[in-house]
Design a protein around this motif. Structure first.
Motif, PDB file in Angstrom:
ATOM      1  N   SER A 173     -40.800  -5.429  36.032  1.00 28.09           N
ATOM      2  CA  SER A 173     -41.991  -6.267  36.222  1.00 28.09           C
ATOM      3  C   SER A 173     -41.753  -7.260  37.353  1.00 28.09           C
ATOM      4  N   ILE A 188     -49.332   1.900  33.687  1.00 25.29           N
ATOM      5  CA  ILE A 188     -49.447   0.778  34.622  1.00 25.29           C
ATOM      6  C   ILE A 188     -50.813   0.784  35.295  1.00 25.29           C
ATOM      7  N   GLU A 189     -51.277   1.946  35.712  1.00 27.23           N
ATOM      8  CA  GLU A 189     -52.528   2.050  36.458  1.00 27.23           C
ATOM      9  C   GLU A 189     -53.756   1.835  35.576  1.00 27.23           C
ATOM     10  N   GLN A 230     -55.928  -0.115  33.337  1.00 25.04           N
ATOM     11  CA  GLN A 230     -56.005  -1.566  33.203  1.00 25.04           C
ATOM     12  C   GLN A 230     -55.805  -2.039  31.757  1.00 25.04           C
ATOM     13  N   HIS A 260     -52.242  -1.520  30.626  1.00 25.97           N
ATOM     14  CA  HIS A 260     -51.363  -2.420  31.370  1.00 25.97           C
ATOM     15  C   HIS A 260     -51.311  -3.792  30.694  1.00 25.97           C
ATOM     16  N   TYR A 282     -45.843  -9.085  35.675  1.00 30.69           N
ATOM     17  CA  TYR A 282     -46.709  -7.901  35.782  1.00 30.69           C
ATOM     18  C   TYR A 282     -45.857  -6.624  35.756  1.00 30.69           C
ATOM     19  N   GLN A 298     -44.653  -3.121  36.588  1.00 27.12           N
ATOM     20  CA  GLN A 298     -44.916  -2.291  37.773  1.00 27.12           C
ATOM     21  C   GLN A 298     -44.337  -0.883  37.651  1.00 27.12           C
TER      22      GLN A 298
END
Length: 752
Positions: free
Chosen positions: A669, A706-707, A709, A712, A724, A726
């Motif tokens: 992250s 991750i992609e 939303q 995530h 965040y 990643q």
């Protein structure tokens, strides 16, 4: 002057009989039609006739004894009723010219006088009686068959025609006869160069002039497959004897969609194999069991989807042996296949097995059409086993077993892929005595071995004095799966990490700057100097060994020592690294990833983009990736991904299962969600991947969590972090062999 050629040209003959250059169709004159006399006389005046064969009376005589079996041909008591029968069939002139049917074969300019269609059929199939009942014979004759591929398919077609099966046939083959075909197909030598489909049609018409044949001289294509299968008249069954391996798969998918059975014969030395797919009974079984229903239009649309199939002879052997099953290949066939490309130029086949294939297939076709209990599956017909007395002896079985073991090993050598050349870069090739720019240029060979999403390799390099510039290649962007280019920058970061590690190993010091251009994109400037440093030199040797493994891992606990070393890899306070090995949390994350993957697969644009990068197992392309399917299924993997949501009916996605069965996951992250931080996360990801490789572990990256939303945010919540996420990596101990993905050569990504 070539007198022979001059004399040949004076004959004004064509290179092939003219009839072989266009579809052969007999001209039929029915004597019962009103304009028969006028049309036939006009035809005789204007058409060349080489030979007239009129034995109509003999045919009528044979028909009489067929219809009156109480009479014997050589008994005097049969003469009077025979005469009455013959006289009753005379025309108004006391002859037979105005009865029956006149047939003209344009390919040999022969005119025949034959019985009407019903009488001709009854007489021609008379000796089938009660071997095939009259009811069964009628049913067989009224069937419509499609035969694709007319080498072995020629034997199938003729055997069926002789047996009185399928007045209507659709025949497809784009090829012409070569001299080497004459060891297994019943054609004269002067037909070399003739189209197989036209020759087969001639042969069938000469057996049954009343046949109804629909020809596809271009073979089966995306443009005509629908017409072949369901165009009027619709097929009842498909016989596949094509050489085109990709089309063999698609014709089965298409037949499955409209519930047509498919039968295929395969040569096997003196023996034969018959494959039966009863899609008419079970459209969900067979080679595509588990796949959701795919409609015909979708299948047809997919025929030309993906890369062209360009197989070497070794690859054809590898694929064909998988269709047959290596252990089912006869020993003589094993010997021959090993010689292909050495002492044999093409595929080994015998006339014995070709004709045997025709008989075997015709038997299965007849049984299916008559509703007999013929199931899906592969059947081996071994003449060796039937006729060789010592076939079952211990000695013979031992010899066959030993030879088969060696053949399986040979096939496995064909299955093992060569390591792509870019992965074999040697450190001894480093230009120690070259200029600094030469040394910097050499680093690219290691940079390009970095991982990237879908193996898109979204990087390009340029050189300035003592500098290497690394930029994003936007032509390789993924607008649907990576709209913010986050994954692309992660890939750039991984390439940067390889560059820095290689530079340090070869005694170069590096200074890295991130420069934002006018398009808000990051350009990475790597300035090098000949000053020794130590930037993870211990990981250098793993750059050429690391690979992404998309298969299941062993459930083996990762030693604490490795975990401790893993945590030392992160030296950036703006990054965090979470190692999760506990079952409950890991399984929750697996479910979260699975849901994200299922949601992503619902998006047709996402699947279309993914399909563009999927490669079959025989690819010659240097980007993209294989999804780990067996060779045969891999040929249609891009099509399936594009057209079918394979996760639609799944309770658990494949990614869910993979993470659930992995010993641990790692999440990288960043404190800020910026391009600079994405690059740094990519660097740490590659460092982790190399470290795992050094310790005998494998990894794969999973981007959906991750992609997507929602997932995530849920991931952040579960981890209890403000950073965040990643990069989501699963790690573990591999099971199968190493499979390196291809790479573009460094020269393709470098501009001076």
């Amino acid at each position: 002057m070539d007198k022979i050629q001059h004399a040949l040209k004076k004959t004004k003959a064509s290179a092939l009989p003219e009839s072989l250059n266009y579809p052969p169709t007999p001209v039929i004159f029915n004597t019962q039609e009103s304009n028969f006399e006028k049309n036939f006389l006009r035809f005789l005046k204007s058409t060349p006739v080489y030979f007239i064969h009129d034995n109509y009376v003999e045919q009528l005589t044979e028909l009489f004894f067929l219809q009156n079996p109480q009479y014997k041909e050589d008994h005097s008591e049969s003469q009077k009723p025979l005469k009455i029968f013959l006289d009753s069939n005379r025309d108004e002139y006391g002859q037979y010219s105005y009865t029956g049917t006149w047939i003209y074969y344009p390919w040999n300019q022969i005119i025949m006088h034959i019985l009407d269609e019903r009488s001709y059929f009854d007489l021609r199939t008379h000796r089938n009686r009660f071997l095939i009942t009259p009811h069964e014979q009628k049913k067989l004759y009224e069937a419509t068959l499609g035969i694709a591929g007319l080498s072995v398919g020629n034997s199938v077609a003729l055997t069926l025609a002789y047996t009185g099966v399928a007045k209507t046939m659709k025949l497809a083959d784009p090829d012409v006869f070569a001299l080497s075909n004459l060891n297994r197909v019943r054609v004269p030598a002067y037909y070399i160069g003739a189209k197989k489909v036209y020759v087969a049609a001639q042969q069938i018409y000469e057996i049954n002039p009343y046949a109804d044949l629909i020809l596809y001289p271009e073979g089966l294509t995306q443009n005509n497959l629908r017409d072949f299968l369901v165009g009027k008249p619709q097929l009842d069954l498909v016989v596949d004897e094509m050489d085109n391996l990709k089309m063999k798969i698609f014709i089965r998918l298409a037949a499955r969609s409209v519930r047509l059975p498919v039968v295929m014969a395969t040569d096997n030395s003196d023996n034969g194999i018959v494959d039966v797919d009863r899609f008419d009974i079970d459209p969900h079984g067979g080679p595509f069991g588990g796949l959701p229903a795919i409609d015909l239009e979708t299948v047809i649309k997919g025929i030309n989807f993906g890369e062209p199939l360009d197989l070497t002879m070794e690859e054809k052997i590898r694929l064909s042996s998988q269709i047959v099953g290596p252990s089912g290949v006869a020993t003589r066939m094993q010997d021959s296949l090993k010689e292909v490309g050495k002492t044999i130029a093409s595929w080994p086949q015998l006339g014995i097995s070709a004709f045997l294939g025709g008989v075997n297939t015709a038997y299965v076709v007849k049984g299916i059409l008559l509703g007999q209990s013929i199931a899906s599956g592969k059947k081996h017909i071994s003449l060796d086993e039937i006729f060789l007395d010592d076939y079952r002896s211990n000695k013979s079985q031992k010899i066959r077993s030993q030879k088969t073991k060696k053949f399986v090993e040979y096939i496995q050598t064909l299955n093992s892929k060569d390591i792509p050349q870019v992965w074999t870069v040697k450190e001894r090739d480093f230009p120690k005595k070259g200029s600094l720019d030469d040394k910097i240029r050499f680093l690219i060979k290691y940079a390009i071995l970095a991982p990237s999403t879908h193996n898109t390799q979204p990087w390009k390099f340029t050189m300035r004095k003592n500098q290497l510039i690394l930029n994003l290649d936007n032509t390789r962007a993924l607008p649907n799966s990576d709209p913010k280019k986050r994954e692309a920058y992660l890939s750039i970061g991984a390439a940067l990490e390889n560059t820095l590690i290689a530079a340090s190993y070869f005694g170069l010091n590096t200074d890295v700057k991130f420069i934002k251009n006018t398009k808000d994109e990051i350009s990475i400037q790597i300035r090098c100097s000949e000053k020794r440093s130590n930037y993870y030199n211990s990981l250098f040797s793993e750059i050429v060994k690391r690979f992404t493994d998309r298969s299941l891992f062993r459930k083996r606990i990762i030693p604490k020592k490795i975990v401790i070393g893993l945590n030392k890899l992160n030296i950036d306070p703006h990054l965090s690294l979470n190692f999760i090995q506990k079952g409950s949390m890991k399984n929750e994350l697996a479910a979260l990833l699975g849901n994200a993957s299922i949601e992503s697969m619902k998006n047709i644009l996402f699947r279309k983009e993914l399909a563009h990068w999927i490669r079959n197992n025989f690819t010659k392309q240097r980007d993209g990736f294989s999804i780990g399917l067996p060779d045969i299924q891999s040929l249609i993997a891009p099509f399936l991904m594009h057209e079918v949501n394979l996760e639609r009916r799944s309770k658990k996605s494949r990614e869910h299962i993979m993470v659930e069965n992995s010993p641990a996951v790692i999440i990288i992250s960043t404190q800020a969600d910026t391009k600079e931080n994405w690059i740094k996360a990519g660097q740490l990801y590659e460092r982790v991947a190399l470290y795992m490789s050094k310790n005998g572990l494998r990894h794969s990256i999973h981007a959906a969590i991750i992609e997507h939303q929602k997932s995530h945010q849920q991931l952040r919540t579960k981890l209890g972090i403000k950073y965040y996420p990643q990069v989501f990596i699963r790690i573990g101990y591999g099971k199968g062999p190493i499979q390196y993905t291809p790479r573009r050569d460094d020269s393709e990504v470098f501009n001076i």
